[in-house]
Enzyme design. Structure first.
Site, PDB file in Angstrom:
ATOM      1  N   GLU A 171       0.796  -1.243   0.000  1.00 43.64           N
ATOM      2  CA  GLU A 171       0.000   0.000   0.000  1.00 43.64           C
ATOM      3  C   GLU A 171       0.823   1.286   0.000  1.00 43.64           C
ATOM      4  O   GLU A 171       0.575   2.177   0.806  1.00 43.64           O
ATOM      5  CB  GLU A 171      -0.957  -0.015   1.202  1.00 43.64           C
ATOM      6  CG  GLU A 171      -1.875  -1.217   1.171  1.00 43.64           C
ATOM      7  CD  GLU A 171      -2.826  -1.285   2.372  1.00 43.64           C
ATOM      8  OE1 GLU A 171      -2.715  -0.450   3.282  1.00 43.64           O
ATOM      9  OE2 GLU A 171      -3.685  -2.178   2.377  1.00 43.64           O
ATOM     10  N   ASN A 213       2.112  -5.058  -3.335  1.00 41.67           N
ATOM     11  CA  ASN A 213       0.727  -5.400  -3.003  1.00 41.67           C
ATOM     12  C   ASN A 213      -0.071  -4.147  -2.620  1.00 41.67           C
ATOM     13  O   ASN A 213       0.399  -3.324  -1.830  1.00 41.67           O
ATOM     14  CB  ASN A 213       0.763  -6.371  -1.802  1.00 41.67           C
ATOM     15  CG  ASN A 213      -0.561  -7.026  -1.516  1.00 41.67           C
ATOM     16  OD1 ASN A 213      -1.186  -7.582  -2.420  1.00 41.67           O
ATOM     17  ND2 ASN A 213      -1.005  -6.962  -0.272  1.00 41.67           N
ATOM     18  N   HIS A 248     -10.407  -6.274  -2.169  1.00 46.28           N
ATOM     19  CA  HIS A 248     -11.458  -6.113  -1.159  1.00 46.28           C
ATOM     20  C   HIS A 248     -12.637  -5.397  -1.831  1.00 46.28           C
ATOM     21  O   HIS A 248     -12.737  -4.169  -1.782  1.00 46.28           O
ATOM     22  CB  HIS A 248     -10.942  -5.294   0.031  1.00 46.28           C
ATOM     23  CG  HIS A 248      -9.844  -5.980   0.791  1.00 46.28           C
ATOM     24  ND1 HIS A 248     -10.063  -7.114   1.538  1.00 46.28           N
ATOM     25  CD2 HIS A 248      -8.522  -5.709   0.906  1.00 46.28           C
ATOM     26  CE1 HIS A 248      -8.915  -7.494   2.096  1.00 46.28           C
ATOM     27  NE2 HIS A 248      -7.977  -6.670   1.726  1.00 46.28           N
ATOM     28  N   ASP A 279     -12.157 -10.654  -0.865  1.00 43.79           N
ATOM     29  CA  ASP A 279     -13.423 -10.799  -0.147  1.00 43.79           C
ATOM     30  C   ASP A 279     -14.439  -9.858  -0.798  1.00 43.79           C
ATOM     31  O   ASP A 279     -14.054  -8.906  -1.481  1.00 43.79           O
ATOM     32  CB  ASP A 279     -13.317 -10.555   1.381  1.00 43.79           C
ATOM     33  CG  ASP A 279     -12.568  -9.304   1.784  1.00 43.79           C
ATOM     34  OD1 ASP A 279     -12.539  -8.338   1.011  1.00 43.79           O
ATOM     35  OD2 ASP A 279     -12.007  -9.287   2.910  1.00 43.79           O
TER      36      ASP A 279
HETATM   37  C1  XIL Z   1      -5.914  -6.653   8.348  1.00 48.06           C
HETATM   38  C2  XIL Z   1      -6.167  -7.862   9.246  1.00 48.06           C
HETATM   39  O1  XIL Z   1      -7.060  -8.731   8.604  1.00 48.06           O
HETATM   40  C3  XIL Z   1      -6.708  -7.406  10.571  1.00 48.06           C
HETATM   41  O2  XIL Z   1      -6.801  -8.504  11.473  1.00 48.06           O
HETATM   42  C4  XIL Z   1      -5.811  -6.317  11.177  1.00 48.06           C
HETATM   43  O3  XIL Z   1      -6.406  -5.822  12.340  1.00 48.06           O
HETATM   44  C5  XIL Z   1      -5.596  -5.184  10.191  1.00 48.06           C
HETATM   45  O4  XIL Z   1      -5.086  -5.700   8.970  1.00 48.06           O
HETATM   46  N1  XIL Z   1      -4.955  -4.924   3.660  1.00 48.06           N
HETATM   47  C6  XIL Z   1      -3.864  -5.669   4.069  1.00 48.06           C
HETATM   48  C7  XIL Z   1      -4.002  -6.573   5.233  1.00 48.06           C
HETATM   49  O5  XIL Z   1      -2.828  -5.688   3.372  1.00 48.06           O
HETATM   50  O6  XIL Z   1      -2.807  -6.729   5.938  1.00 48.06           O
HETATM   51  C8  XIL Z   1      -5.097  -6.110   6.168  1.00 48.06           C
HETATM   52  O7  XIL Z   1      -5.280  -7.100   7.174  1.00 48.06           O
HETATM   53  C9  XIL Z   1      -6.390  -5.867   5.414  1.00 48.06           C
HETATM   54  C10 XIL Z   1      -6.192  -4.792   4.365  1.00 48.06           C
END
Ligand code: XIL
Length: 382
Positions: A171, A213, A248, A279
């Site tokens: 990110e 990523n 997401h 998801d």
């Molecule tokens: C999220 C986890 O699922 C949570 O348990 C944590 O509190 C925060 O991070 N993008 C990412 C992941 O790259 O690492 C994140 O995971 C979700 C969004």
């Protein structure tokens, strides 16, 4: 020997070729092993999709219930640690590493024949402050660069040979008009922290595939910025192997055209393309991306008692269209990983606010939802 007898049995007496093959097989047991590798028809996602791309789930660690391990082994070929390899848990203080969670996860994965994707070496979130502080003052470039390199050398070095890939940088692209996100990494090191991270990761692990990523990079400005980043890295001969589109998405709004364009464009730059955190949110949210810092207010919980049949169908349709696309571009896609094993384990139950979500293929009782049945059926047909 049993194999040889079978082979000899089908051979026409006197067939020199068959006799020769049988003798070679005796001398080279690998030939027999290869012959025994018939596809297992246990009906799981991995038996249907595994030959096209790796299929994975994010898991919190090795400490899963037996039924969860069974679900994992049946359907998935690879896992991603949801949190335990991030800088905060793995490197809480300078020079102090805690590999317990990650090691247990790797051990469990290996025992189940699952590969592991490391997540993530450099991120602005879940990263302890000490990286950026020097005696109570903001640390300068050289110190932060040194710490970042040390972190990567230690973590990627520790898991070298044990992970198939790393999300090296997570990110880093700006959601707004800027090119890169304004973070402590850019403030302290500068934009080249990304190149430096990939160089350090390759040094520490000569074999793992190294990915950039991010979320929402399939469309709009972020796709263009990702392409710019890939080109800049390649121009500098920085070792990058792939791009992870997090994925997401939200029900009824999956940007299929953008996703396809991004898969094609990243691949055309020589990148492997993975869907790393799939998801599909079924409860509306205002955040369109997946910025973990975004929080929302509201107590609305429309599916606390379960999904309606209409919503099950909508979710199944979205997942099916997505997997049609993944199959169409199977030559470009290395892996599709869900962000969670089943609905009860999805981070979307608490982000961007608390609600009961149903974003994955398996429900809270670990049963396949209509979306799972539909995705499985699609894969079997193709
Ligand atoms: C999220 C986890 O699922 C949570 O348990 C944590 O509190 C925060 O991070 N993008 C990412 C992941 O790259 O690492 C994140 O995971 C979700 C969004």
């Amino acid at each position: 020997m049993k194999k040889r007898v079978r082979m000899m049995g089908v051979a026409k007496p006197g067939s020199i070729l068959i006799e020769l093959l049988a003798v070679m097989a005796m001398m080279c047991p690998a030939m027999l092993v290869a012959q025994d590798k018939a596809p297992t028809a246990d009906g799981g996602l991995k038996s249907v999709y595994g030959k096209r791309f790796a299929i994975g789930a994010a898991i919190p660690g090795a400490d899963l219930k037996n039924e969860e391990i069974a679900l994992l082994s049946k359907h998935f070929s690879t896992v991603t640690p949801e949190n335990c390899m991030k800088p905060e848990p793995i490197h809480p203080e300078e020079g102090r590493y805690d590999f317990t969670g990650g090691d247990a996860l790797v051990k469990m994965a290996q025992s189940k024949g699952l590969t592991v994707n490391g997540h993530t070496l450099v991120w602005h979130y879940q990263c302890p402050d000490w990286f950026f502080v020097d005696n109570g003052k903001p640390a300068g470039r050289e110190l932060v660069l040194k710490r970042m390199r040390e972190h990567i050398a230690a973590v990627a070095g520790h898991y070298s040979g044990k992970v198939a890939s790393w999300d090296v940088v997570n990110e880093a692209i700006d959601d707004g008009k800027g090119y890169l996100r304004n973070t402590k990494w850019t403030q302290c090191i500068g934009d080249d922290f990304i190149a430096e991270a990939f160089i350090a990761a390759r040094k520490a692990d000569p074999k793992a595939d190294l990915y950039y990523n991010d979320y929402s990079i399939e469309g709009g400005g972020k796709r263009e910025k990702t392409l710019r980043l890939i080109r800049e890295l390649k121009q500098r001969n920085v070792p990058i192997n792939g791009v992870g589109i997090q994925g997401h998405w939200q029900v009824g709004r999956v940007p299929l055209k953008d996703i396809e364009a991004a898969i094609v464009a990243f691949h055309a730059e020589g990148m492997k393309v993975a869907i790393t955190e799939l998801d599909i949110d079924v409860v509306s949210r205002s955040a369109s991306g997946a910025n973990v810092n975004a929080r929302e207010k509201g107590a609305d919980d429309p599916f606390v008692d379960g999904l309606t049949p209409e919503m099950q169908k909508k979710l199944a349709d979205d997942y099916t269209r997505l997997f049609e696309l993944f199959l169409k571009h199977r030559d470009k896609i290395s892996r599709v990983t869900f962000w969670g094993l089943h609905d009860g384990r999805s981070w979307l139950n608490s982000w961007p606010r608390k609600r009961t979500n149903h974003a994955l293929l398996f429900d809270r009782s670990l049963q396949p939802k209509p979306a799972a049945e539909s995705v499985l059926e699609l894969g079997r047909k193709q």
